[in-house]
Design an enzyme around this catalytic site. Structure first.
Site, PDB file in Angstrom:
ATOM      1  N   ASP A 226       0.831  -1.194   0.000  1.00 48.20           N
ATOM      2  CA  ASP A 226       0.000   0.000   0.000  1.00 48.20           C
ATOM      3  C   ASP A 226       0.873   1.255   0.000  1.00 48.20           C
ATOM      4  O   ASP A 226       1.880   1.328   0.703  1.00 48.20           O
ATOM      5  CB  ASP A 226      -0.897  -0.003   1.253  1.00 48.20           C
ATOM      6  CG  ASP A 226      -1.877   1.136   1.286  1.00 48.20           C
ATOM      7  OD1 ASP A 226      -2.700   1.224   0.366  1.00 48.20           O
ATOM      8  OD2 ASP A 226      -1.807   1.938   2.233  1.00 48.20           O
ATOM      9  N   GLU A 275      14.829 -15.414  -0.352  1.00 51.50           N
ATOM     10  CA  GLU A 275      15.296 -16.487   0.530  1.00 51.50           C
ATOM     11  C   GLU A 275      14.258 -17.611   0.644  1.00 51.50           C
ATOM     12  O   GLU A 275      14.591 -18.728   1.041  1.00 51.50           O
ATOM     13  CB  GLU A 275      15.569 -15.943   1.934  1.00 51.50           C
ATOM     14  CG  GLU A 275      16.718 -14.951   2.022  1.00 51.50           C
ATOM     15  CD  GLU A 275      16.806 -14.353   3.413  1.00 51.50           C
ATOM     16  OE1 GLU A 275      16.105 -14.846   4.321  1.00 51.50           O
ATOM     17  OE2 GLU A 275      17.562 -13.381   3.593  1.00 51.50           O
TER      18      GLU A 275
END
Length: 561
Positions: A226, A275
Site C-alpha cells: 500500500d 530467501e
C-alpha cells in the site's frame, strides 16, 4: 449462413498445485477480495476470513490464479483497516490467526495463491509505538519513528509545512502534550488516525523486515504494498508552495511521493523474499506521474509488479487505449517486468459505472449514468484487458457486472475522506458494498445478519445464483474468458502485440494465432473475419467471411494466418 456467438457456461477447472508453475505471476489473473464485503460467516453483517475461506471453491472455479486480500490486521478501522495497530494480529472483526492459517492452507489446496496487503507508509494512531510516543512527550525516542515537528508561528500554532492530506485538510495534526499544553505536530498524508512512519529511522526498516518474515513463514505467496510510492519524504520536508495538492497527484513528483529513496528499501525486501521457496512476489500500489517511473519499481532486483493506474484511468476510446498499451509495454520491456492491467479496485468507482458516464469525470463518480451502456462497455473492456500480455487484476463483484452504489445514505458512509472534504471525493463506499451470492436473504447470501452497507434490490438478479449457468451472463463471460486464457499460451504471456489495420475507433491486434478486436464506437462495424470466434462480449454475426461487431463489443478469434 450467419452465426451468432455469445459466452457459454464454463466448466470447472481441475485443481492444480500452487507449485506447478514458476514465474506464475507474469501472466496471472489475481482476484482482489475486500474481506469486509465478500462473505460473512457469523451473521454480524461484516465479512470475515472464514467467509472468504468458504467461498474459495467459487474463486477456483472462476479460474483465477491468486487471491489478494485487503487488510485484515488488528485495527480501529478508521480507514477500513488501512490504519494498522498490530501487523502480526488479525482483527477480531475478521477472525484470528488460526483463521488466516486455515484460509492460506485451503487456498493452496484449491490451487490458489494468497497475497496479503502490507501497509508500510503509516500505522494507526493506536499502534503501540505511537501511543508511547504521545505518552512520553517531547524528546521521546519513539517520536523519531514518526514525523514529529515543532510548529511554525510565534507559539508553534501553524503546521510545520504546507503539505495537504490526500483525504483533505492539512497533513499535520497538533498533539496535546502529557502536561495538557499544545505541543508538536505529526505528519499524516491520509487521515489523522494514520501517522506516517519515518523511514529514515532504522527501527522502522527492522520492524517491517520482521513483519515480512512473519507472514512469509505463515505461508503467504506475496504482498501488495500500500502507498508503495510514499515511504520516503524529501529531505527537510520542504514546502510544496501550492494548494489543491491532491489535483497534482499523478502529474508531478511530489516531496512526499515517488522519491528515489524508496528503491533502496525494496531492494532489501527483495533479498528477503528471494530467501523463500515458492516463487513469491511483491506488487506495488505506486501512483507515479508516468508509466516510465512506475517501471522503476519493478527493476530486476526490486518488486515484481506495479499496478497500472494509467490504464485504469483511460477512457473507453481506441486511440487513447492503444497509446497507453504501447507506453506500458515499452516501459516494462527494458526492465523485464510484466505489464499489469486493472479496471476496478476498492478505491475507485467500478468500471461498469465509470464507463456509463461521459469521459473526463475522474475515477470517483457520483452518478449512475447509463447502466446498460456501462455494462456493455465494461464487458468489452474486460475481454480487451484479458487479451493483453501480462498480469490482470479483477476486483470482487466485477464478474457480476456490479455497478457502484451511488445513492448510499450519508449516515451509512464510512470513507474518512467523505467527512474531511476538499481531498478525495470520499465516495469509495459505493464500490465496497457487499457482493450478492443469492437472489434472496437479508443480504443476498452475503450473510445471515444483513450487511454493513445497504445493498440495492437490483443485487438479487446480479447475484452469483442468478447468473450461474445463464449463457451470456457477465459471470459466465468471465468464466469462459478465464478458461480460454488458461488454455491458450498466446494469452497473458509475452511482452508485445502486433497491431492490425482496423476502422477508426476499433482496436485490433494479433498474438500468435489469437486475434482480439475491440469496437469502442457507438455503432456496429463490419470487418473481415479473423478465423473462428472463441468468445465475444456481445452478439456478433458472421456471414460470407465478414463479421458484424456491435457497438462497444470485443471479440476473440482463433486466427487464420
Amino acid at each position: 449462413m450467419s452465426q451468432q456467438h455469445t459466452a457459454a457456461p464454463a466448466r470447472h477447472f481441475a485443481t492444480v498445485s500452487v507449485a506447478d508453475r514458476r514465474d506464475w505471476w507474469r501472466d496471472a489473473v489475481i482476484y482482489q477480495v475486500y474481506p469486509r464485503s465478500f462473505a460473512d460467516s457469523n451473521g454480524d453483517g461484516m465479512g470475515d476470513l472464514e467467509g472468504v475461506r468458504s467461498r474459495l471453491p467459487y474463486l477456483r472455479d472462476l479460474g483465477v490464479d491468486a487471491v489478494w486480500l485487503s487488510p485484515f490486521y488488528a485495527s480501529p478501522q478508521a480507514d477500513a483497516g488501512y490504519d494498522v495497530a498490530d501487523y502480526r494480529a488479525v482483527d477480531p472483526m475478521f477472525g484470528s490467526l488460526l483463521d488466516a492459517d486455515a484460509l492460506i492452507r485451503d487456498a493452496h489446496g484449491h490451487g490458489l495463491r494468497v497475497i496479503v496487503d502490507l501497509v508500510p507508509n503509516h500505522s494507526s494512531d493506536r499502534h503501540e509505538w505511537f501511543k508511547r510516543a504521545l505518552a512520553e512527550g517531547p524528546g521521546s525516542p519513539l517520536r523519531d519513528r514518526y514525523h514529529f515537528r515543532p510548529g511554525k508561528g510565534k507559539n508553534g500554532e501553524l503546521p510545520p509545512n504546507d503539505w495537504e492530506s490526500i483525504f483533505g485538510g492539512p497533513a499535520w495534526t497538533r498533539v496535546t502534550e502529557p502536561d495538557g499544553t499544545p505541543g508538536e505536530w505529526y505528519l499524516h498524508l491520509f487521515a489523522p488516525e494514520q501517522p506516517d512512519f519515518n523511514w529514515d529511522h532504522p527501527a522502522v526498516g527492522d520492524e517491517f523486515r520482521s513483519i515480512l518474515r512473519f507472514w512469509l513463514d505463515m505461508g503467504v505467496d506475496g504482498f501488495r504494498i500500500d502507498v508503495a510510492h510514499g515511504l520516503v519524504k524529501a529531505e527537510g520536508l520542504p514546502d510544496l508552495g501550492t494548494h489543491d495538492q491532491v489535483k497534482l497527484l499523478g502529474n508531478d513528483v511530489m516531496p512526499f511521493f515517488d522519491q528515489d529513496g524508496v528503491h533502496a528499501i525494496y531492494r532489501q525486501w527483495r533479498r528477503i523474499l528471494d530467501e523463500y521457496s515458492g516463487d513469491r512476489i511483491f506488487v506495488a500500489e505506486a501512483w507515479t506521474p508516468t508509466v516510465e517511473r512506475t517501471a522503476n519499481y519493478v527493476r530486476p532486483d526490486e518488486l515484481h509488479q506495479a499496478f497500472n493506474f494509467q490504464y485504469l484511468g483511460t477512457a473507453w476510446d481506441a486511440k487513447e487505449l492503444r497509446a497507453v498499451i504501447d507506453r506500458t509495454l515499452d516501459a516494462m520491456r527494458p526492465v523485464g517486468a510484466p505489464a499489469t492491467w486493472v479496471l476496478s479496485n476498492h478505491d475507485v468507482t467500478r468500471h461498469a459505472t465509470r464507463f456509463a458516464n461521459p469521459p473526463g469525470l475522474g475515477t470517483q463518480i457520483r452518478t449512475a449514468g447509463d447502466r446498460e451502456l456501462g455494462l456493455r462497455r465494461a464487458r468489452a473492456a474486460t475481454l480487451l484487458m484479458l487479451a493483453l500480455p501480462g498480469s490482470a487484476y479483477l476486483y470482487q463483484g466485477e464478474e457480476l457486472g456490479l455497478p457502484d452504489v451511488v445513492d448510499l445514505p450519508d449516515e451509512v458512509r464510512q470513507d474518512p475522506a467523505y467527512f474531511r472534504g476538499a481531498g478525495q471525493d470520499g465516495f469509495r463506499d459505493g464500490c465496497r458494498v457487499p457482493i450478492p451470492w443469492t437472489r434472496t436473504g437479508s443480504s443476498y447470501g452475503f450473510g445471515d445478519g444483513g450487511s454493513w452497507l445497504p445493498q440495492p434490490p437490483v443485487w438479487a438478479e446480479l447475484s452469483v445464483e442468478a447468473q450461474t449457468g445463464v449463457p451470456g451472463s457477465t459471470l459466465e463471460l468471465y468464466r469462459s474468458a478465464l478458461r480460454v486464457r488458461r488454455e491458450r499460451p498466446d494469452l497473458g504471456a509475452g511482452e508485445s502485440v502486433e497491431w492490425l489495420r482496423a476502422p477508426e475507433g476499433v482496436l485490433a491486434f494479433r498474438r500468435g494465432d489469437f486475434v482480439c478486436v475491440a469496437n469502442t464506437t457507438g455503432e456496429s462495424v463490419t470487418i473481415p473475419s479473423h478465423g473462428g470466434v472463441l468468445l465475444a462480449s456481445g452478439e456478433v454475426t458472421e456471414a460470407d467471411g465478414e463479421t458484424k461487431v456491435p457497438a462497444d463489443t470485443t471479440v476473440w478469434w482463433t486466427a487464420e494466418r
